[in-house]
Design an enzyme around this catalytic site. Sequence first.
Site, short mmCIF file in Angstrom:
data_model
loop_
_atom_site.label_atom_id
_atom_site.label_comp_id
_atom_site.label_asym_id
_atom_site.label_seq_id
_atom_site.Cartn_x
_atom_site.Cartn_y
_atom_site.Cartn_z
CB SER A 128 -0.90 0.25 1.17
OG SER A 128 -2.10 0.82 0.74
CE LYS A 180 -16.98 21.77 8.72
NZ LYS A 180 -15.48 22.48 8.26
#
Length: 307
Positions: A128, A180
Amino acid sequence: MNEQQKRSTWFWVLIGGSLFALFLAVVVGLAYAIVHTASGGQMPSLGAGLGAGGIGVIDVDGVILNAETPVDQLRKFADDNSIKAIILHIDSPGGGAAASQEIYEEVRRIRSEKKKPIVASIESVGASGAYYIAAGTGKIYANRASIVGSIGVIMEYTNYGDLLKWAKLKNVTIKAGELKDAGSPTRDLTPKEAAYMQGLVDNMHTQFIEDVAAGRSQTAAQIQPLATGQVWTGQQALPLHLIDSIGSFRDTLLATAKQVGISGEPQVVKPVNKRKTLLDALTSPGDLFPGPEKLLERNVGFYFLWR
């Protein structure tokens, strides 16, 4: 004692247990700092006694959470004329997306601007984000049984909304902007929030594929079929062109030394790592007692990480 009181009691028992565990961690950390303060043992400074030149070796191990130290080490080796080449000795499952990307960019910059060879040697794991970094080097070595690949992105966080309900506690959020508080650990994602988060993950995945392709001198179309998040052994990765050669760290060291014209046994130079002292622990309590802002950082994370 009624049911609500029982739940509240258990909740505070959990909180108390967590604080006690944190206290033990602090005690162990201070003891560790004291021991390492008493035992010095730093490595020689860069460039000391190198003669014909040396090979700089930077260890990239464990989960990658911060790019500052490896980037600083890369720059010092890049600017040191006595260092003829750099080896990234990798044993890592990856880590933070942005941190991995920042190290990759620095590797590419040094190769381009300084023309200094940088190669990667994968030990047990180079997956990764760690593979992301390796892809930026000029050549990747790995052992036959090394774990390589995992070109993918993961976002995760812990949802403790049910725990709050069980303890009869409520989260209060006042916001401006529909998304948000997307990823709030106190509730489930809405369909719109899930699509929004998936879009972020997909965009990072595309960046990962494009950067690996650029580093490996391939096209994104060639990397795309390999970008499923899966891993391969070093032996399997070689015909897939994810690595360049099967070899140990020593094989990497000797081949790199020969590449830059160093004959005989090359001198290995490692960065000087500043050790944490007891004074550091006492003057930087934030490292031991994370404030609310640190806890907030752990709500949502985007990672190039193999598990």
